[in-house]
Motif scaffolding. Sequence first.
Motif, PDB file in Angstrom:
ATOM      1  N   GLU A 144     -17.347  20.561  15.492  1.00  0.00           N
ATOM      2  CA  GLU A 144     -17.559  21.257  16.815  1.00  0.00           C
ATOM      3  C   GLU A 144     -16.856  20.512  18.062  1.00  0.00           C
ATOM      4  OE1 GLU A 144     -21.126  23.620  17.604  1.00  0.00           O
ATOM      5  OE2 GLU A 144     -21.920  22.672  15.545  1.00  0.00           O
ATOM      6  N   GLU A 145     -16.364  21.043  18.912  1.00  0.00           N
ATOM      7  CA  GLU A 145     -16.052  20.319  20.037  1.00  0.00           C
ATOM      8  C   GLU A 145     -17.248  19.794  20.883  1.00  0.00           C
ATOM      9  OE1 GLU A 145     -13.435  21.136  24.204  1.00  0.00           O
ATOM     10  OE2 GLU A 145     -13.858  22.900  22.862  1.00  0.00           O
ATOM     11  N   ASN A 146     -18.418  20.654  20.973  1.00  0.00           N
ATOM     12  CA  ASN A 146     -19.646  19.742  21.614  1.00  0.00           C
ATOM     13  C   ASN A 146     -20.725  20.070  20.772  1.00  0.00           C
ATOM     14  OD1 ASN A 146     -18.438  21.642  24.332  1.00  0.00           O
ATOM     15  ND2 ASN A 146     -18.343  19.522  24.394  1.00  0.00           N
ATOM     16  N   PRO A 147     -20.739  19.157  19.688  1.00  0.00           N
ATOM     17  CA  PRO A 147     -21.789  19.437  18.387  1.00  0.00           C
ATOM     18  C   PRO A 147     -23.064  19.215  18.900  1.00  0.00           C
ATOM     19  CG  PRO A 147     -20.770  17.224  18.305  1.00  0.00           C
ATOM     20  CD  PRO A 147     -20.066  17.845  19.596  1.00  0.00           C
ATOM     21  N   ASN A 148     -24.045  19.809  18.198  1.00  0.00           N
ATOM     22  CA  ASN A 148     -25.539  19.577  18.507  1.00  0.00           C
ATOM     23  C   ASN A 148     -25.759  18.353  17.425  1.00  0.00           C
ATOM     24  OD1 ASN A 148     -28.398  19.229  18.142  1.00  0.00           O
ATOM     25  ND2 ASN A 148     -28.674  21.353  18.115  1.00  0.00           N
ATOM     26  N   GLU A 460     -15.405   8.334  22.223  1.00  0.00           N
ATOM     27  CA  GLU A 460     -15.847   7.876  23.501  1.00  0.00           C
ATOM     28  C   GLU A 460     -16.918   9.600  23.846  1.00  0.00           C
ATOM     29  OE1 GLU A 460     -14.618   7.595  28.095  1.00  0.00           O
ATOM     30  OE2 GLU A 460     -12.986   7.834  26.608  1.00  0.00           O
ATOM     31  N   TRP A 461     -17.888   8.807  24.068  1.00  0.00           N
ATOM     32  CA  TRP A 461     -18.999  10.024  24.370  1.00  0.00           C
ATOM     33  C   TRP A 461     -19.257  10.145  25.752  1.00  0.00           C
ATOM     34  CZ3 TRP A 461     -22.944  11.499  20.307  1.00  0.00           C
ATOM     35  CH2 TRP A 461     -22.698  10.949  19.045  1.00  0.00           C
ATOM     36  N   PRO A 484     -31.488  19.558  23.454  1.00  0.00           N
ATOM     37  CA  PRO A 484     -30.581  18.648  22.498  1.00  0.00           C
ATOM     38  C   PRO A 484     -29.402  18.078  23.018  1.00  0.00           C
ATOM     39  CG  PRO A 484     -31.408  20.639  21.320  1.00  0.00           C
ATOM     40  CD  PRO A 484     -31.898  20.764  22.889  1.00  0.00           C
ATOM     41  N   LEU A 485     -28.953  17.028  22.663  1.00  0.00           N
ATOM     42  CA  LEU A 485     -27.851  16.508  23.272  1.00  0.00           C
ATOM     43  C   LEU A 485     -26.572  17.203  22.921  1.00  0.00           C
ATOM     44  CD1 LEU A 485     -26.387  14.035  24.795  1.00  0.00           C
ATOM     45  CD2 LEU A 485     -26.645  12.725  22.573  1.00  0.00           C
ATOM     46  N   ARG A 486     -25.606  17.570  23.677  1.00  0.00           N
ATOM     47  CA  ARG A 486     -24.525  18.169  23.323  1.00  0.00           C
ATOM     48  C   ARG A 486     -23.146  17.562  24.040  1.00  0.00           C
ATOM     49  NH1 ARG A 486     -25.851  23.027  20.139  1.00  0.00           N
ATOM     50  NH2 ARG A 486     -23.655  23.180  19.684  1.00  0.00           N
ATOM     51  N   PRO A 487     -22.818  16.550  23.697  1.00  0.00           N
ATOM     52  CA  PRO A 487     -21.735  15.749  24.282  1.00  0.00           C
ATOM     53  C   PRO A 487     -20.400  16.222  23.715  1.00  0.00           C
ATOM     54  CG  PRO A 487     -22.317  14.544  22.514  1.00  0.00           C
ATOM     55  CD  PRO A 487     -23.050  15.770  22.371  1.00  0.00           C
ATOM     56  N   ARG A 488     -19.301  15.598  24.827  1.00  0.00           N
ATOM     57  CA  ARG A 488     -17.831  15.821  24.376  1.00  0.00           C
ATOM     58  C   ARG A 488     -17.679  14.585  23.745  1.00  0.00           C
ATOM     59  NH1 ARG A 488     -12.665  15.405  26.763  1.00  0.00           N
ATOM     60  NH2 ARG A 488     -13.535  14.833  28.587  1.00  0.00           N
ATOM     61  N   LEU A 489     -16.836  14.900  22.484  1.00  0.00           N
ATOM     62  CA  LEU A 489     -16.460  13.586  21.810  1.00  0.00           C
ATOM     63  C   LEU A 489     -15.140  13.310  21.768  1.00  0.00           C
ATOM     64  CD1 LEU A 489     -18.930  13.924  18.687  1.00  0.00           C
ATOM     65  CD2 LEU A 489     -19.205  12.741  20.880  1.00  0.00           C
ATOM     66  N   VAL A 490     -14.705  12.615  22.274  1.00  0.00           N
ATOM     67  CA  VAL A 490     -13.219  11.979  22.463  1.00  0.00           C
ATOM     68  C   VAL A 490     -12.853  11.076  21.325  1.00  0.00           C
ATOM     69  CG1 VAL A 490     -10.904  11.254  23.841  1.00  0.00           C
ATOM     70  CG2 VAL A 490     -13.097  12.625  24.870  1.00  0.00           C
ATOM     71  N   PRO A 491     -11.822  11.196  20.278  1.00  0.00           N
ATOM     72  CA  PRO A 491     -11.542  10.387  19.416  1.00  0.00           C
ATOM     73  C   PRO A 491     -10.695   9.233  20.039  1.00  0.00           C
ATOM     74  CG  PRO A 491     -11.140  12.505  18.541  1.00  0.00           C
ATOM     75  CD  PRO A 491     -11.429  12.792  19.946  1.00  0.00           C
ATOM     76  N   ARG A 492     -11.191   8.081  19.683  1.00  0.00           N
ATOM     77  CA  ARG A 492     -10.603   6.738  20.214  1.00  0.00           C
ATOM     78  C   ARG A 492      -9.241   6.502  19.494  1.00  0.00           C
ATOM     79  NH1 ARG A 492     -13.981   4.324  23.761  1.00  0.00           N
ATOM     80  NH2 ARG A 492     -16.210   4.652  23.564  1.00  0.00           N
TER      81      ARG A 492
END
Length: 494
Positions: A144-148, A460-461, A484-492
């Motif tokens: 997911e783009e903004n996973p739980n 990158e969180w 619950p934390l739902r961040p955007r995860l940017v692949p490094r």
Amino acid sequence: MEKSSLLLAGALLLLPLLVLLRNAATKRSRRLPPGPPAVPLFGNLLWLRNSAADVEPLLLGLFKQYGPIALIRDGVALSDRPRAATSSLLGVTDNIITRANYGPVWRLLRRNLVSETLNHARVKQFAPARAWVRRVLLEKLREEENPNVMEAFQYSMFCLLVLMCFGERLDEPAVRAIEEAERAWLIYISRKLTVFFFLPCVSRHLFRDRLRVAHELRMRQRSLFVPLIEARREYKRLGRQAPEKETTFQHSYVDTLLDVTLPDEGNRPLTNDEIVALCSEFLNAGTDTTSTGLQWIMAELVKNPAVQEKLHAEIQATCRGENEEEEEVSEEKIEGNKMPYLKAVILEGLRKHPPGHFVLPHKAAQDMDVGGYLVPKGATVNFMVAEMGRDEKEWGETAMEFVPERFLEEGGSKLAAVDVYGTKGIKMMPFGVGRRICAGLSIAMLHLEYFVANMVKEFEWKEVPGQEVDFAEKREFTTVMAKPLRPRLVPRRD
């Protein structure tokens, strides 16, 4: 004659109550610690209106009203466990490490866990399992783009602990079934069964439907675990003749339990019910606490990007090979003092957000004098872990800030001496202290360091507008994020 008999019967019935009242009066004269209201024979009335999830605000109110009571010495006298009324009502064995009283059975079971499964050599054997779970976790986070992220953490930790427990790498439906059964059991007993602390001989009839549901949940666990235990028993019986499978590991926690015998009971082996209870304990101790710790730590890294980038820089500097970056942060890279800032981040997360705001309750084995108060024999004693780690008297005005540097020596190149064992003085105790300290402390730290390092290396969180990090707490089996934390995860990496 009848009148005399009635008077005698009445006296005999009143005698125990008079003795209890006299003892209560004697103890009051010796200044009992402040606590919730209790009635002789009946116990604390608060359990009629509150679940175990409500105990923290109740105790915090007492803490603010009466102040702290220090308790560092007399570890042996406080190493017993109070017997839960639900143990006898549900027929659940007390022959597990977290519930057994301090004695030969407890020592036998704990020694077996530590020496046969959690020693350094055994833990190293499970390195391929952790590498597999790392890949599982990263795949879940990419879905997911903004996973739980908490859901991904819980599932991944169950994959790892189920494999360590039963020696078999199960598929997702099987792991999910075990995860759901364990979570349902834990949440139900913490929220619905505290009513049985109050006069069990009566409440067992008033709330018999709750006992029925608890029995069903326990039988669900048994139906999932016993086939896995029997499969491992057969694997051990066949020995070297057992067929080799890629999903089967040579060692498991169940293997050790099948070899345990109880000397005080004629050297009998553990029953399947006892092994089921020990497996449940093993899974719960290593999954909820670790996944909760991971969520709080990653939430702090999202909210503190400068800390995250400093950690990433240390990871890059440590893991860069001669020609190209390594795929993962290997366990060898986090051993010793090679990555002090990573260890400081983990310790700061555990200080500010311990997964358990209380360690499991202790019981006084004898009358004790603590800070001028009488702690009577048989009394239940709780330790407010979160309040210790957030105490401004110990940690200064920045106690509620996330500052990993507090765990580093001046210059930041070396981890400062941190006493999380309580051998010199207790400033934080996320794993408990003394004889009942968590047996899995070392492997828990390894798992937190390994998975945090690899998640920061991979992504990158970032905070998402509208999904900002909220540090409000909610009590489940552990203390989790209410939102619950739902961040955007940017692949490094590409």
